[in-house]
Design a protein around this motif. Structure first.
Motif, PDB file in Angstrom:
ATOM      1  N   ASP A  22      54.934  41.995  30.283  1.00  0.00           N
ATOM      2  CA  ASP A  22      55.201  42.693  31.549  1.00  0.00           C
ATOM      3  C   ASP A  22      53.826  42.498  32.259  1.00  0.00           C
ATOM      4  N   ARG A  68      51.454  42.942  35.932  1.00  0.00           N
ATOM      5  CA  ARG A  68      51.706  43.340  37.571  1.00  0.00           C
ATOM      6  C   ARG A  68      50.285  43.235  38.000  1.00  0.00           C
ATOM      7  N   VAL A  86      48.479  45.739  40.318  1.00  0.00           N
ATOM      8  CA  VAL A  86      48.516  47.032  40.793  1.00  0.00           C
ATOM      9  C   VAL A  86      48.006  47.381  42.226  1.00  0.00           C
ATOM     10  N   VAL A  87      46.927  46.733  42.328  1.00  0.00           N
ATOM     11  CA  VAL A  87      45.991  46.963  43.530  1.00  0.00           C
ATOM     12  C   VAL A  87      46.695  46.076  44.590  1.00  0.00           C
ATOM     13  N   PRO A  88      47.063  46.708  45.932  1.00  0.00           N
ATOM     14  CA  PRO A  88      47.474  45.681  46.678  1.00  0.00           C
ATOM     15  C   PRO A  88      46.690  44.614  47.308  1.00  0.00           C
ATOM     16  N   ASP A 141      46.909  44.558  35.252  1.00  0.00           N
ATOM     17  CA  ASP A 141      47.685  45.391  34.066  1.00  0.00           C
ATOM     18  C   ASP A 141      48.913  44.588  33.711  1.00  0.00           C
ATOM     19  N   GLY A 142      48.804  44.747  32.269  1.00  0.00           N
ATOM     20  CA  GLY A 142      50.019  44.228  31.604  1.00  0.00           C
ATOM     21  C   GLY A 142      50.266  44.682  30.019  1.00  0.00           C
ATOM     22  N   ASN A 143      51.315  44.709  29.985  1.00  0.00           N
ATOM     23  CA  ASN A 143      51.823  45.099  28.351  1.00  0.00           C
ATOM     24  C   ASN A 143      52.601  43.818  27.750  1.00  0.00           C
ATOM     25  N   ALA A 173      46.995  45.604  27.960  1.00  0.00           N
ATOM     26  CA  ALA A 173      45.413  45.348  28.616  1.00  0.00           C
ATOM     27  C   ALA A 173      45.632  45.947  30.306  1.00  0.00           C
ATOM     28  N   SER A 174      44.703  46.281  30.600  1.00  0.00           N
ATOM     29  CA  SER A 174      44.477  46.838  31.962  1.00  0.00           C
ATOM     30  C   SER A 174      43.227  46.816  32.508  1.00  0.00           C
ATOM     31  N   VAL A 229      42.911  48.551  35.527  1.00  0.00           N
ATOM     32  CA  VAL A 229      43.464  49.537  36.443  1.00  0.00           C
ATOM     33  C   VAL A 229      43.701  50.769  35.779  1.00  0.00           C
ATOM     34  N   ASN A 231      61.021  38.132  33.984  1.00  0.00           N
ATOM     35  CA  ASN A 231      61.738  39.435  33.380  1.00  0.00           C
ATOM     36  C   ASN A 231      61.321  39.558  31.996  1.00  0.00           C
ATOM     37  N   SER A 232      60.007  39.342  31.612  1.00  0.00           N
ATOM     38  CA  SER A 232      59.812  39.855  30.242  1.00  0.00           C
ATOM     39  C   SER A 232      60.627  39.102  29.159  1.00  0.00           C
TER      40      SER A 232
END
Lengths: 382, 382, 382, 382
Positions: free
Chosen positions: B222, B224, B226-228, B235-237, B252-253, B255, B376-377
């Motif tokens: 997953d 993403r 995050v910051v516009p 960010d990710g998992n 790992a992130s 943010v 979609n993971s």
């Protein structure tokens, strides 16, 4: 500009010699050019060769090294000499090196007596050379921040200091079974009047005076030699009285079985308290009566971290800096001061390092501790 | 023997360039002799001068440096070249340096695609040169111990791996306000197909495979931003499946607001579990179902500390070793391997460092993570 | 069997009264049946009503309560009475209750002088009643384990004890601004000859003697009143000499600004060392010279956790037990002893609790500390 | 006012039964008056007698207890009934008790399916009785503070949630060797569709939704049964999508060998991040990008600690509160709500506890996790 460095002591088997060499090298400001690494010429030679020195600049005695190196042209001879021998061999080499015109880095404790210390102090004054005493724990960024906070009045007037330094490596008589580090430290002829108090108590004492900005004026000491057969103290506890009336304690032990190198300090003022532990050195914990505990961290760059800590940090937050980096901060500041002196420019006053005055303080502390310890902990002036 | 080192990248304003230089210098095994520190010749010159290089060996482009240095006599030209540029400038310089006969140190992630990675892998094979990828966290003594314990079967067959790497420095769009480190890391042209996953996720991935001795065979990700306005993931998992059937997670992130550099890993086996945190790197916590938790510590010398950790430690216990020392362990091991190769002697297999294979693994991980994250993971093979 | 309990003190505004009531109730072994909660009858009535007592058993004075309750039938009157008043009101109620045939729980310090303490000691002996002094920190499972390990010789002969108890809540003169807890503790008429040393120093002293199994035979004390206008000590440091020749330190402060309730103890023996911190009470750290640090944890059930700790634990490991549970362990053990006595059965010797002897020890400690503190820290026998 | 409580389940050998009884008793607001503690009447009788119950109110079946107790006069029969049986015996007793007019406390997870959960939800609505589901971790003061800070916007809009719950007690097949706690938890007939996810995953899920104030709308799960022969999951990892678009992870394992009861959560927002660990529950760590880390502590009374935490704290700071106190906070709040309802007064909205809605959420989570876990981690709506 890269400074040239000579070294006295620090041959094979030395613990602290390699640390001095790494610390000097870390920031690329200094490079080793000569050495008398051991009283055994073959040991000295082996170390020098391994360090890549020209064989003509590896010496069998420190006297010879100082004599011959001081005769070399200014652009060849060392800018400074590091003295990293056992305690009884600090005074002689340091004095001769200063008188020969070298700046000097010297391991702690400064020497064997207050008298020697004062003589060295006057030698430094006379020689107009720079002198650095490696009370290396003052090089940690969070120690710098702690001092800055205390001196800046953030925790208010200091009321209480609790410093301690616990090690366990002497909890058995390893000096009798071939441990060379233990052997000289437990031998009065080489270590001086004190054991643990000289070896680590002086670090704790220096740290307490450095962060608090206060001086100890009197103390009551309890010294003991816990391991049978040991002459010098391996464990001791001291009640401290500071110049402003604050009380304190200094606990130092090398028989705290299982402890590694557990130096810690807590200072409490009217308005707040702070706590620092050498074994997790990148955190400074600050406690307040009326707001949450704060954890300041090495490498953070926001304004409340002050000026001194960022200046002594090499990495962003979360990239741990350790013992070697802190040690290197002393060498870096010392080098920057030498460069400023040689260029006639003013040095940055934040680039501080412990000097000859701190050496005298340490010897006064030791003599007072031993006097009190031999006399039922009677209160004794420092 | 002291090795000569060239550097590509790492000019003023670089974060990691100075780290490479300090790490190389720390143990006195390598010295910088030439560099193309920046695509801006004046920046390159400034860095070179500050590092004390001869001006003839400071270059404006890496192509010129490799060409001219490889023409120098063998006893003058560098033994190895460190590539410390942004990601898009790893492949070219590394390949040219290898083909010119230099050993190569390269920052991570290896390059921009699996295809490039495989090409570099083959180049290394062909050139018979040594290659070190600076997944520096594997250089910590307690990471070495963890691997040794897992591979030695002390915790039994591995069942679960939880690795995470949380930073917060990109929690606001600093790439738009002049932060150069952020600017290239968030630019697909320079960073590649991934952001946080490339910058720190690959470290976590490498650490998990290194300690566990297992390989990831499939994952569900997953990702993403995050910051516009940010294009690449910050960010990710990831759900992990290991070759032996064990499960795992990689988080790992950049943010994770307020986090510094919080890399940690826990590995659980049939018989025990272990936990290591980069921000307090000198402790390895080992948990058992039937006896007290153990804390192994850097610098302890008793037999249960294994062989690898003491070999990568410079100080006694309680003298914290940090990020720079761990980084320097890669350089030291790399140097020892070059020396052994040049002397025709066998090298110590414990003097390990991440290499080109680990670089290929990292790129395969990244391509799988991005594929799953865009879909979609869905479970994706690595 | 459920015991009936009476209470003296502990009315609205009391800190420790509610703790005693919860602790007594926790294990379902005791229930409150009567009380003289305050010298102000309306306060006493309010507390009694809130506790659900029959109004006929709520009293305005402790004398009346003891007189009338002792006249009730055996199956109605309390089995024991808890005295939770300020220090100056321990001796009178405890003595009268004992003489009226009640078992007694009493808060610490025991009383106002060694003379009173010895008189209470003899009263207990004569009355053949049970007496519990709530040095509650001995109720923690990890404290029980620590004692068991030391007495079992696991760390070898004790060489060094470092106990400290730091609070910050009196760092400003809150006794002058309506804090009732502070008011009586800083008033010699109600607190006695010492302030912080009586309130928390005696806890630290008791803990040191409890875990070590040794007694302090001499001490050198530095007492101070840091906050202007305060008569009794709010900060103090003591050098300790134990019966076996071991040294130690006891540091107690209520002006350690920002500290909460930081009681900790470390004990070092020939073979190992241990460390316990009240604020993280479920871990006992044990250090060894030749193997990894061990963390013993409340609630673990493997054999190395000993016998005493599991017996004083209510939950599996990882379910934190706190201050109240530890306090309740004293009440539980006291109740089990009363039940055993009443049934003529032998009690479990592991169901221990601090008693009248510990009360005498505490008063002797206080008188010695004050004597030394008033006399330049001169060494004083306990 | 003291409430009367009945209990279903919790006989000898139960882990959680005694916790419910202690928690109910702790604040003196409830007392046990009847129970059907086991399906084995002799076990039920033994527990009832040990708890001091009148034998006429100890029952062999829960049906009989509800029937007979509901026929007792209003001032005799229980105000509420606690259902502390294995999962498959929640739905029946809870429903019957509600319909008989009792308020209900029920252990988690609520029941065996979403269908049952919705039916119970409607029963609660219809009966107008109060319902408490013991997601006890929400009772910790620092969890209350965390929620208050997040809902109050202090860390900004939530971006990332990382919750995990690691235990190791099922790392070997103890369900086959007489461990009754393990036996029913690994038996689908008694535990339901999930193992670790039901037993502890639902706690983690509830905690994440409670603190964040958000709901999970979709997830991708990886479930596994690590121990051979085990039917239900003993380890699992879930990728979470929250209603506001934030991502997250939920890791739950009972085969994390050596772990005790390691529940932790971290939540990151635009402006800050926070971290809480159940095993050291009295600290809430709050991280900021631009100021030092803060550690909020249970029992501190300054304004930044908010309103909710002090309300759920019994002691001053530094006196650790644990699992039992947190559990008791649910019982206390539930009792306060019953009292308010019975008195027709309004209750304090801060006296919150998890209810039937949280039960439905938990069952929806479980069904989604199992669906995704059986289908290659495909993204599944909750």
């Amino acid at each position: 500009m890269r400074l040239r460095m000579g070294m006295i002591g620090g041959g094979e088997g030395s613990l602290i010699g390699p640390v001095h060499r790494i610390a000097a090298r870390l920031d690329g400001l200094s490079e080793l050019v000569c050495g008398a690494f051991s009283s055994d010429p073959s040991v000295s030679a082996a170390t020098g060769v391994r360090e890549g020195l020209d064989s003509s600049r590896i010496y069998g005695t420190w006297q010879e090294m100082i004599r011959r190196e001081s005769a070399l042209p200014e652009n060849v001879r060392p800018h400074f000499i590091s003295v990293v021998t056992p305690n009884h061999l600090h005074y002689g080499p340091a004095k001769m090196a200063l008188e020969a015109g070298f700046h000097v880095v010297c391991d702690k404790p400064l020497c064997m007596s207050v008298a020697e210390a004062i003589d060295l102090y006057e030698t430094v004054e006379r020689s107009e050379r720079l002198f650095c005493l490696t009370h290396n724990y003052t090089g940690y960024p969070m120690v710098k921040l702690a001092r800055e906070m205390v001196l800046g009045g953030e925790i208010g007037s200091v009321r209480k200091v609790a410093v301690e330094y616990f090690q366990g490596w002497l909890s058995s008589p390893v000096e009798t079974t071939g441990n060379r580090q233990a052997a000289w430290r437990s031998d009065p002829a080489r270590a001086g009047i004190a054991g643990a108090m000289a070896d680590i108590g002086t670090h704790a004492f220096n740290l307490a005076e450095y962060i608090s900005g206060l001086e100890v004026v009197a103390l009551s000491a309890d010294l003991r030699s816990v391991v049978p057969g040991r002459v010098l103290d391996d464990d001791g506890n001291v009640l401290l009285l500071f110049s402003n009336g604050a009380g304190g304690t200094l606990l130092a032990s090398q028989v705290a079985t299982g402890e590694e190198n557990n130096l810690s300090i807590r200072i409490y003022g009217e308005k707040g308290g702070l706590s620092w532990r050498q074994m997790e050195p990148n955190t400074l914990t600050v406690m307040w009566p009326d707001k949450p505990v704060q954890m300041f961290r090495t490498g953070t760059s926001f304004s409340s971290s002050g000026v001194a800590a960022p200046m002594h940090t090499r990495m962003p937050a979360g990239h741990p800096e350790g013992f070697i980096e802190a040690f290197a901060n002393l060498y870096r500041n010392f080098a920057l001061n030498i460069i400023a002196l040689s260029e006639g420019s003013s040095h940055d006053i934040m680039a501080d390092y412990p000097g000859i005055y701190e050496g005298v303080r340490g010897m006064k502390f030791l003599e007072a501790v031993v006097a009190s310890g031999l006399n039922n902990s009677v209160r004794t002036e420092v």
